[in-house]
Design a protein around this motif. Structure first.
Motif, PDB file in Angstrom:
ATOM      1  N   TRP A 175       0.839  -1.184   0.000  1.00 48.24           N
ATOM      2  CA  TRP A 175       0.000   0.000   0.000  1.00 48.24           C
ATOM      3  C   TRP A 175       0.881   1.243   0.000  1.00 48.24           C
ATOM      4  O   TRP A 175       2.100   1.155   0.173  1.00 48.24           O
ATOM      5  CB  TRP A 175      -0.914  -0.022   1.223  1.00 48.24           C
ATOM      6  N   PRO A 176       0.270   2.426  -0.179  1.00 48.31           N
ATOM      7  CA  PRO A 176       1.086   3.653  -0.148  1.00 48.31           C
ATOM      8  C   PRO A 176       1.917   3.784   1.126  1.00 48.31           C
ATOM      9  O   PRO A 176       3.015   4.358   1.100  1.00 48.31           O
ATOM     10  CB  PRO A 176       0.035   4.765  -0.257  1.00 48.31           C
ATOM     11  N   GLN A 177       1.414   3.245   2.247  1.00 49.02           N
ATOM     12  CA  GLN A 177       2.182   3.299   3.490  1.00 49.02           C
ATOM     13  C   GLN A 177       3.461   2.476   3.416  1.00 49.02           C
ATOM     14  O   GLN A 177       4.369   2.645   4.225  1.00 49.02           O
ATOM     15  CB  GLN A 177       1.321   2.801   4.659  1.00 49.02           C
ATOM     16  N   ASP A 178       3.526   1.557   2.452  1.00 43.39           N
ATOM     17  CA  ASP A 178       4.691   0.685   2.315  1.00 43.39           C
ATOM     18  C   ASP A 178       5.699   1.197   1.286  1.00 43.39           C
ATOM     19  O   ASP A 178       6.675   0.511   0.977  1.00 43.39           O
ATOM     20  CB  ASP A 178       4.250  -0.732   1.906  1.00 43.39           C
ATOM     21  N   SER A 202      -3.186  -2.096   8.776  1.00 44.10           N
ATOM     22  CA  SER A 202      -2.744  -0.703   8.854  1.00 44.10           C
ATOM     23  C   SER A 202      -3.792   0.132   9.574  1.00 44.10           C
ATOM     24  O   SER A 202      -5.000  -0.074   9.404  1.00 44.10           O
ATOM     25  CB  SER A 202      -2.508  -0.141   7.453  1.00 44.10           C
ATOM     26  N   LEU A 203      -3.316   1.077  10.389  1.00 43.29           N
ATOM     27  CA  LEU A 203      -4.217   1.946  11.145  1.00 43.29           C
ATOM     28  C   LEU A 203      -3.711   3.380  11.063  1.00 43.29           C
ATOM     29  O   LEU A 203      -2.553   3.661  11.406  1.00 43.29           O
ATOM     30  CB  LEU A 203      -4.289   1.501  12.613  1.00 43.29           C
ATOM     31  N   ASP A 204      -4.551   4.265  10.559  1.00 40.47           N
ATOM     32  CA  ASP A 204      -4.264   5.696  10.528  1.00 40.47           C
ATOM     33  C   ASP A 204      -5.366   6.418  11.293  1.00 40.47           C
ATOM     34  O   ASP A 204      -6.555   6.080  11.166  1.00 40.47           O
ATOM     35  CB  ASP A 204      -4.217   6.220   9.092  1.00 40.47           C
ATOM     36  N   VAL A 205      -4.986   7.420  12.084  1.00 42.66           N
ATOM     37  CA  VAL A 205      -5.937   8.156  12.928  1.00 42.66           C
ATOM     38  C   VAL A 205      -5.874   9.629  12.564  1.00 42.66           C
ATOM     39  O   VAL A 205      -4.787  10.219  12.479  1.00 42.66           O
ATOM     40  CB  VAL A 205      -5.618   7.967  14.421  1.00 42.66           C
ATOM     41  N   ILE A 210      -6.910  -0.851   7.189  1.00 39.47           N
ATOM     42  CA  ILE A 210      -6.697  -1.608   5.954  1.00 39.47           C
ATOM     43  C   ILE A 210      -6.308  -3.032   6.302  1.00 39.47           C
ATOM     44  O   ILE A 210      -5.368  -3.260   7.079  1.00 39.47           O
ATOM     45  CB  ILE A 210      -5.584  -0.977   5.088  1.00 39.47           C
ATOM     46  N   ASN A 211      -7.011  -3.980   5.727  1.00 31.44           N
ATOM     47  CA  ASN A 211      -6.652  -5.391   5.845  1.00 31.44           C
ATOM     48  C   ASN A 211      -5.672  -5.722   4.728  1.00 31.44           C
ATOM     49  O   ASN A 211      -6.048  -5.805   3.555  1.00 31.44           O
ATOM     50  CB  ASN A 211      -7.909  -6.269   5.746  1.00 31.44           C
ATOM     51  N   LYS A 212      -4.396  -5.920   5.058  1.00 33.69           N
ATOM     52  CA  LYS A 212      -3.366  -6.155   4.049  1.00 33.69           C
ATOM     53  C   LYS A 212      -3.183  -7.630   3.707  1.00 33.69           C
ATOM     54  O   LYS A 212      -2.338  -7.969   2.882  1.00 33.69           O
ATOM     55  CB  LYS A 212      -2.026  -5.587   4.536  1.00 33.69           C
ATOM     56  N   THR A 213      -3.958  -8.488   4.336  1.00 34.73           N
ATOM     57  CA  THR A 213      -3.823  -9.916   4.065  1.00 34.73           C
ATOM     58  C   THR A 213      -4.664 -10.291   2.839  1.00 34.73           C
ATOM     59  O   THR A 213      -5.386  -9.464   2.273  1.00 34.73           O
ATOM     60  CB  THR A 213      -4.275 -10.751   5.271  1.00 34.73           C
ATOM     61  N   GLN A 214      -4.595 -11.566   2.465  1.00 36.60           N
ATOM     62  CA  GLN A 214      -5.347 -12.073   1.325  1.00 36.60           C
ATOM     63  C   GLN A 214      -6.613 -12.820   1.759  1.00 36.60           C
ATOM     64  O   GLN A 214      -7.263 -13.459   0.944  1.00 36.60           O
ATOM     65  CB  GLN A 214      -4.450 -13.016   0.503  1.00 36.60           C
ATOM     66  N   GLN A 215      -6.989 -12.743   3.059  1.00 38.95           N
ATOM     67  CA  GLN A 215      -8.194 -13.396   3.568  1.00 38.95           C
ATOM     68  C   GLN A 215      -8.996 -12.410   4.416  1.00 38.95           C
ATOM     69  O   GLN A 215      -8.476 -11.393   4.872  1.00 38.95           O
ATOM     70  CB  GLN A 215      -7.852 -14.629   4.438  1.00 38.95           C
TER      71      GLN A 215
END
Length: 478
Positions: free
Chosen positions: A92-95, A370-373, A397-402
């Motif tokens: 993701w953009p955070q990465d 991922s968690l942004d506040v 954001i759920n970054k997993t595939q499940q």
């Protein structure tokens, strides 16, 4: 007075003209009268290595984009969804800091290989070189060998010349179009993109970028060719600062080769006062940048080793030892020994290994949620219980595939209580914006602005979590 001083200075400091090569032997270019370089076909070990490496890279570039993984394209930079899929991982953009680290690793890798063996990147794996070799092969197939191409270039326009040129440019444009389609296919799903292109229904941004990269490939590999390496690429300019006397570069052994001159195969060179170089010009005729390696190391040399293969073939025919042109170092040419392990190379290699290890650890420990506040613009409010509240918006954001179930909580935030939805379920790759409020449950705040920490944790795997901090604002006097 000043004229006398200048005359005295000119007498004290003589000017000496230094020639970088023999005036009687000007640098030779394999250019015809219209300044085009026509290379000669050849075979050899390094040509086979280059073909094998380029073939593997072409297979990766043109083939990977068509692979599927879990119902989607295996490698896709989804600009619309702001995510990058690479097989089982999604970034993701955070990465994107990881992308910066990867680029730095590539740079240090290039530095290390340059210190060790010069411009092997340019000669074997650079896209400009690889596509140029491919376009030159198309030129050979349609227009013939070097002498035939030179004659065709000088011939007046006619049916034969027109047909051959049309065939060549058709192949060039076909390869360029396939290259442009493939490149854009890494950013837009390739299958619908190809279908729209074949049915002439493609339009908008995708069409522009396909045509752009088609034109760039056609111009760079077909027309500019060596000009990109010699005049546009900055690598040729700064590579010299990374060379040392132990760097392996393609060099001509002048002590063995001079004096040059033709002779019969059964004549010993020493008996006629000649060296092993028969001055056949083969090393010049196969060079894609049109230089003569016998003039010494030059900025235009891309390290492709075509001259080594050509010279070795001539040495075999003459019955001489190979290696008149070879990968060697300045120390070895001067009769010394090449030192493979040296401080600069060890330093680059050590930094490279450390960065690769750090990137591997970072990827392994990368949080899969991922968690942004972000705090609401309002400072605070009072709820029905008389408590001071602050409103926040959480982006999860759920970054997993499940699909995953998550739990929200406050950590290291005594005196505060999270209100609102604390349990949620997210599909693979799902993004949710969740409004929540935090209430101050103590009678009096410690200060007007205090730190609060939000935590989202996987309900099934507590080791998967993410923490984000914000501020809680409250009045000191109520």
């Amino acid at each position: 007075m000043e004229a006398d001083e200048r005359q005295t200075m000119s007498e004290r400091i003589p000017v000496q003209i230094v020639e970088t090569f023999e005036p009687s032997r000007p640098r030779t270019k394999t250019r015809s009268t219209d300044q085009l370089i026509h290379t000669r076909s050849f075979t050899g070990l390094f040509r086979n290595l280059r073909l094998g490496g380029a073939g593997f890279l072409f297979l990766l570039f043109f083939g990977t984009v068509w692979l599927n993984w879990g119902g989607r394209q295996a490698v896709l930079w989804d600009l619309a969804e702001s995510r990058f899929h690479i097989f089982g991982a999604t970034f993701w953009p955070q990465d994107f800091i990881l992308l910066s680290a990867l680029l730095i690793i590539c740079a240090f890798g290039l530095f290390a290989i340059t210190v060790f063996a010069g411009r092997v990147w340019c000669g074997y794996t650079c896209p400009q070189s690889s596509w140029t070799w491919l376009f030159m092969w198309c030129e050979k197939v349609t227009e013939g060998e070097r002498n035939q191409r030179i004659k065709l270039q000088a011939a007046p326009w006619g049916p034969n010349k027109l047909a051959r040129r049309a065939a060549k440019h058709t192949l060039w444009l076909g390869i360029s179009l396939l290259t442009g389609l493939t490149f854009v296919g890494y950013f837009t799903p390739i299958r619908p993109l190809a279908q729209e292109l074949m049915t002439l229904q493609l339009g908008g941004v995708s069409l522009f970028w396909i045509l752009f990269f088609t034109a760039a490939t056609y111009i760079n590999a077909g027309w500019l060719r060596e000009a990109v390496c010699m005049h546009m690429c900055p690598y040729a300019r700064f590579q010299s600062v990374m060379f040392d006397k132990d760097t392996l570069t393609i060099s001509y052994d002048a002590a063995r080769g001079e004096n040059r001159g033709p002779r019969k195969r059964d004549v010993a060179p020493a008996s006629v006062g000649l060296g092993d170089c028969i001055d056949c010009q083969m090393c010049v005729q196969v060079c894609p940048t049109g230089i003569d390696i016998r003039d010494g190391l030059q900025m235009e040399c891309i390290g492709c080793a075509a001259c080594i293969d050509a010279c070795d073939s001539i040495m075999d025919k003459m019955g001489y030892a190979r290696g008149l042109v070879s990968y060697t170092s300045e120390h070895q040419l001067q009769g010394g020994k090449t030192h493979l392990l040296r401080p600069r190379l060890i330093g680059y290699s050590a930094v490279l290994l450390i960065m690769i290890g750090a990137l591997a650890v970072t990827l392994a420990e990368r949080p899969m949620v991922s968690l942004d506040v972000s705090k609401d613009r309002g400072l605070f409010r009072e709820n029905s219980l008389g408590q001071i509240e602050n409103i926040y918006s959480l982006k999860i954001i759920n970054k997993t595939q499940q699909r995953q179930r998550y739990r929200l909580e406050l950590v290291d935030s005594d005196g505060f209580q999270l209100q609102g939805k604390t349990e949620l379920s997210l599909a693979a790759g799902e993004i949710v914006d969740l409004p929540v409020s935090v209430a101050l449950v103590t009678d009096k705040p410690k200060s007007s602005s205090q730190a609060v920490s939000f935590k989202v944790v996987d309900s099934d795997e507590p080791g998967i979590y993410s923490v984000a901090k914000s501020r809680f604002v409250a009045p000191l006097n109520r």
